[in-house]
Structure formats: C-alpha cells, structure tokens
Design a protein around this motif. Sequence first.
Motif, PDB file in Angstrom:
ATOM      1  N   LEU A  70       0.930  -0.894   0.052  1.00  0.00           N
ATOM      2  CA  LEU A  70       0.177  -0.053  -0.006  1.00  0.00           C
ATOM      3  C   LEU A  70       0.734   1.024   0.021  1.00  0.00           C
ATOM      4  N   SER A  71       0.759   2.141  -0.747  1.00  0.00           N
ATOM      5  CA  SER A  71       1.197   3.411  -1.011  1.00  0.00           C
ATOM      6  C   SER A  71       0.528   4.532  -0.996  1.00  0.00           C
ATOM      7  N   LEU A  72       0.515   5.486  -0.107  1.00  0.00           N
ATOM      8  CA  LEU A  72      -0.044   6.801   0.145  1.00  0.00           C
ATOM      9  C   LEU A  72       0.873   8.178   0.010  1.00  0.00           C
ATOM     10  N   THR A  73       0.451   8.990  -0.449  1.00  0.00           N
ATOM     11  CA  THR A  73       1.084  10.497  -0.143  1.00  0.00           C
ATOM     12  C   THR A  73       0.028  11.227   0.445  1.00  0.00           C
ATOM     13  N   CYS A  74       0.757  12.030   1.081  1.00  0.00           N
ATOM     14  CA  CYS A  74       0.037  13.378   1.899  1.00  0.00           C
ATOM     15  C   CYS A  74       0.679  14.660   1.133  1.00  0.00           C
ATOM     16  N   ALA A  75      -0.223  15.362   0.650  1.00  0.00           N
ATOM     17  CA  ALA A  75       0.433  16.683   0.127  1.00  0.00           C
ATOM     18  C   ALA A  75      -0.015  17.663   1.131  1.00  0.00           C
ATOM     19  N   TRP A 133       4.978  14.533  11.460  1.00  0.00           N
ATOM     20  CA  TRP A 133       4.375  14.320  10.213  1.00  0.00           C
ATOM     21  C   TRP A 133       3.495  12.882  10.412  1.00  0.00           C
ATOM     22  N   GLY A 134       2.501  12.669  10.652  1.00  0.00           N
ATOM     23  CA  GLY A 134       1.824  11.271  11.176  1.00  0.00           C
ATOM     24  C   GLY A 134       0.721  10.721  10.194  1.00  0.00           C
ATOM     25  N   TRP A 135       0.757   9.323  10.494  1.00  0.00           N
ATOM     26  CA  TRP A 135      -0.235   8.762   9.766  1.00  0.00           C
ATOM     27  C   TRP A 135      -1.148   7.772  10.693  1.00  0.00           C
ATOM     28  N   ILE A 136      -2.493   8.123  10.499  1.00  0.00           N
ATOM     29  CA  ILE A 136      -3.408   7.109  11.348  1.00  0.00           C
ATOM     30  C   ILE A 136      -4.477   6.590  10.542  1.00  0.00           C
ATOM     31  N   ARG A 137      -5.017   5.367  11.013  1.00  0.00           N
ATOM     32  CA  ARG A 137      -5.885   4.521  10.245  1.00  0.00           C
ATOM     33  C   ARG A 137      -7.014   4.338  10.637  1.00  0.00           C
ATOM     34  N   GLN A 138      -8.255   4.099  10.210  1.00  0.00           N
ATOM     35  CA  GLN A 138      -9.400   3.687  11.082  1.00  0.00           C
ATOM     36  C   GLN A 138     -10.261   2.643  10.118  1.00  0.00           C
ATOM     37  N   PRO A 139     -10.253   1.289  10.699  1.00  0.00           N
ATOM     38  CA  PRO A 139     -10.895   0.197   9.745  1.00  0.00           C
ATOM     39  C   PRO A 139     -12.191   0.751   9.816  1.00  0.00           C
ATOM     40  N   PRO A 140     -13.149   0.139   8.720  1.00  0.00           N
ATOM     41  CA  PRO A 140     -14.496   0.472   8.783  1.00  0.00           C
ATOM     42  C   PRO A 140     -15.267   0.202  10.093  1.00  0.00           C
ATOM     43  N   ALA A 189      -6.928  -7.242   6.878  1.00  0.00           N
ATOM     44  CA  ALA A 189      -7.133  -6.231   7.999  1.00  0.00           C
ATOM     45  C   ALA A 189      -6.758  -4.847   7.980  1.00  0.00           C
ATOM     46  N   ASP A 190      -5.966  -4.711   6.872  1.00  0.00           N
ATOM     47  CA  ASP A 190      -5.543  -3.383   6.681  1.00  0.00           C
ATOM     48  C   ASP A 190      -6.540  -2.428   5.831  1.00  0.00           C
ATOM     49  N   THR A 191      -7.658  -3.070   5.628  1.00  0.00           N
ATOM     50  CA  THR A 191      -8.445  -2.450   5.014  1.00  0.00           C
ATOM     51  C   THR A 191      -8.909  -1.277   6.118  1.00  0.00           C
ATOM     52  N   ALA A 192      -8.793  -0.009   5.526  1.00  0.00           N
ATOM     53  CA  ALA A 192      -9.168   1.399   6.509  1.00  0.00           C
ATOM     54  C   ALA A 192      -9.214   2.636   5.771  1.00  0.00           C
ATOM     55  N   VAL A 193      -9.699   3.579   6.440  1.00  0.00           N
ATOM     56  CA  VAL A 193      -9.508   4.797   6.050  1.00  0.00           C
ATOM     57  C   VAL A 193      -8.157   5.074   6.540  1.00  0.00           C
ATOM     58  N   TYR A 194      -7.168   5.898   5.854  1.00  0.00           N
ATOM     59  CA  TYR A 194      -5.979   6.193   6.062  1.00  0.00           C
ATOM     60  C   TYR A 194      -5.899   7.936   6.089  1.00  0.00           C
ATOM     61  N   GLN A 206      -8.620  14.734   4.744  1.00  0.00           N
ATOM     62  CA  GLN A 206     -10.080  14.105   4.687  1.00  0.00           C
ATOM     63  C   GLN A 206     -10.079  12.622   4.930  1.00  0.00           C
ATOM     64  N   GLY A 207      -9.036  11.834   4.658  1.00  0.00           N
ATOM     65  CA  GLY A 207      -8.888  10.559   4.782  1.00  0.00           C
ATOM     66  C   GLY A 207      -9.046   9.824   3.519  1.00  0.00           C
ATOM     67  N   THR A 208      -8.556   8.743   3.197  1.00  0.00           N
ATOM     68  CA  THR A 208      -8.734   8.047   1.844  1.00  0.00           C
ATOM     69  C   THR A 208      -8.959   6.604   2.220  1.00  0.00           C
TER      70      THR A 208
END
Lengths: 105, 121
Positions: free
Chosen positions: B18-23, B35-42, B89-94, B113-115
């Motif tokens: 999984l690769s994400l970028t935060c502009a 600079w942080g990353w947080i996630r939230q499973p459905p 298990a990694d399915t989530a809003v990041y 806003q989360g993705t």
Amino acid sequence: VLTQSPATLSLFPGESATLSCRASQSVATYLAWYQQKPGQAPRLLIYAASSRAAGIPARFSGSGSGTDFTLTISSLETEDFAVYYCQHRINWPLTFGGGTKVEIK
Amino acid sequence: QVQLQESGPGLVKTWETLSLTCAVSGSSISSGYYWGWIRQPPGKGLEWIGSMYHSGTTYCNPSLKSRVSISIDTSKNQFSLKLSSVTAADTAVYYCARPDNINSGGDFQHWGQGTLVTVSS
C-alpha cells in the motif's frame, strides 16, 4: 493502553455529558480528546488534558492527570452527538482509546 | 492555513504494498513538526501508524513496524506511507495529520480528509 467508558452514552440535548479515559500507566497531562462525526476526520478538542484547541466552544472541558481523565460537555447541542476518542502522547507509540459514542436519547 | 490531502490507490491486492502520499500546503514540511499517519478500519476506532520528524527520525506502531515505511519529500512538500504485505485487516480509511505544536508528537490539529484503502485479492 487507554480505556474509555462508557462505550455509549445516551443523552438528551441540553444534558451534560461526562466521558472517562483511563490510562494503564501515568501519562501525566499528555492527553488529548477528539470528536469524530460520520464520514469526517477527527477534530482536536482538548490537548494537554485541559487546554481547548482553537475554535472549540467553552462547553467542552477536560480535566485529569496521571491515569484518570474526563471530558465534560456542559450542555449538549445536536452537533455534539458524535464519537469521542482520547489519545496520549507521553511516549511512543501513541495510542488512542476505543472511543465513546454520544447518542441522542 | 495548513491543509493536508491524501492520495493513492483505493484498492490494493493482498500481499502487495500500500502506498499513500500526503500533500501539504500552508506549511513547509521541512520547517519542523511530526508528520503522522493514522488509520481507521470501517466501523472501528483510530490506530496510530507512525510519525516522522522533518529531520527523518521515524516512530512506528510496533504492531506494524516491520511493514511500515514513512518518508518525506521536501522538494514536493509531501510525505508518504508504504505498508507492505497487506491483508484484509489493513482495509481502512487512512489519514495524514500534523500537530500544531512543533515539539508535540501527538495532539493532531490538522488532518487530511482521509482516503479509503480496500485490500482484496
């Protein structure tokens, strides 16, 4: 570990809400509270246990230190019905509590 | 006004990365801050993934540490998350996020806003 209680709080608008966050070991006052509404990112309400973040209404207040913390909403407005999370930053890793849902009775 | 915007694939195959970028806008990523990353499973709660200081020092959740990589691109004023060997298990809003206090690792004042990232075979 941060344990929040109750899991759900059912209240009428205008009532006062008291949410609890208990830490398994002392986090001093390095504790924050967030509000999250469906489909939205969390919003910082309180940092350093009792300091309101910018733009947060005075009806939100935080207290506590060490292991026991409280978020109080003095008179619930309809927009306050949401999920609330606590989070510590005393050391790494950061952790969040499991959340308390405040719902309309 | 600080603004953060996540971007990346909404669907990732099982066992891939999984690769994400935060502009980031309204703040220079090299000026400081964690600079942080947080996630939230459905339907579940928030989980801190990791944070990176502008200098490159990184802190990660021990439960994910072996799979997480966070990096900063000062030329593009953005930071990135890579999570390897993903499962359902990694399915989530990041979310990407940043505190207001330059010395604070937490107290996230500014959020993207989360993705939603879905992991599926």
